[in-house]
Design a protein around this motif. Structure first.
Motif: not given
Length: 159
Positions: A41, A141-144, A148-151, A43-44
């Protein structure tokens, strides 16, 4: 004259529906057997528990075997489980590469049955092609999560 116009329109339609050179090359590179080596993961901060592709937890996909057949756009992935914590077995897919105007093309797939018919209709999954060579592939793939956006990052190694 009329036949020439019909033939011209047919040729124009054929070329407008064809794949770009870049997409054809990506399909050729993807063709074959891959091992999903790592799911991570970006982005977060934090620890995530996720179900990927409405199928299994992310850790179940590590070590899974993915097979892509370019000539008919079908394939499969197989999850192996020795602990029973993961739903072992092979899932059949139909896949494609879609051109994305933002710069990163997408590998997308849908589940199919043994007769190559879509199982869930319009439901499918897409991942950005972040890098692709003859031996390695990184998809994202990007998810929320809580706004908050997490890849989710998928690293494959070709067999």
């Amino acid at each position: 004259m009329k036949n020439s116009m019909v033939l011209g329109a047919l040729v124009l339609m054929l070329f407008s529906c064809s794949l770009s050179k870049e997409v054809r090359q990506q399909r050729k590179s993807i063709n074959g057997t891959w091992i999903l080596d790592d799911v991570s993961y970006a982005g977060s901060e934090g620890v995530f528990k996720s179900i990927l592709f409405n199928d299994a937890q992310a850790f179940c996909f590590e070590g899974s075997t993915w097979y892509f057949l370019e000539n008919n756009s079908t394939g499969s992935y197989t999850i192996n489980s020795t602990t029973g914590a993961c739903p072992a077995g092979t899932r059949n897919i139909r896949w494609s590469v879609a051109e994305d105007p933002s710069g990163n093309d997408r590998l997308q797939f849908k589940y199919i049955d043994e007769k190559k018919k879509d199982i869930y209709g319009a439901t499918g999954y897409g991942m950005e092609i972040m890098s692709l060579s003859d031996s390695r592939m990184t998809l994202q793939s990007r998810v929320n999560v809580d706004g908050e956006a997490v890849s989710v990052v998928y690293n494959f190694i070709k067999q």
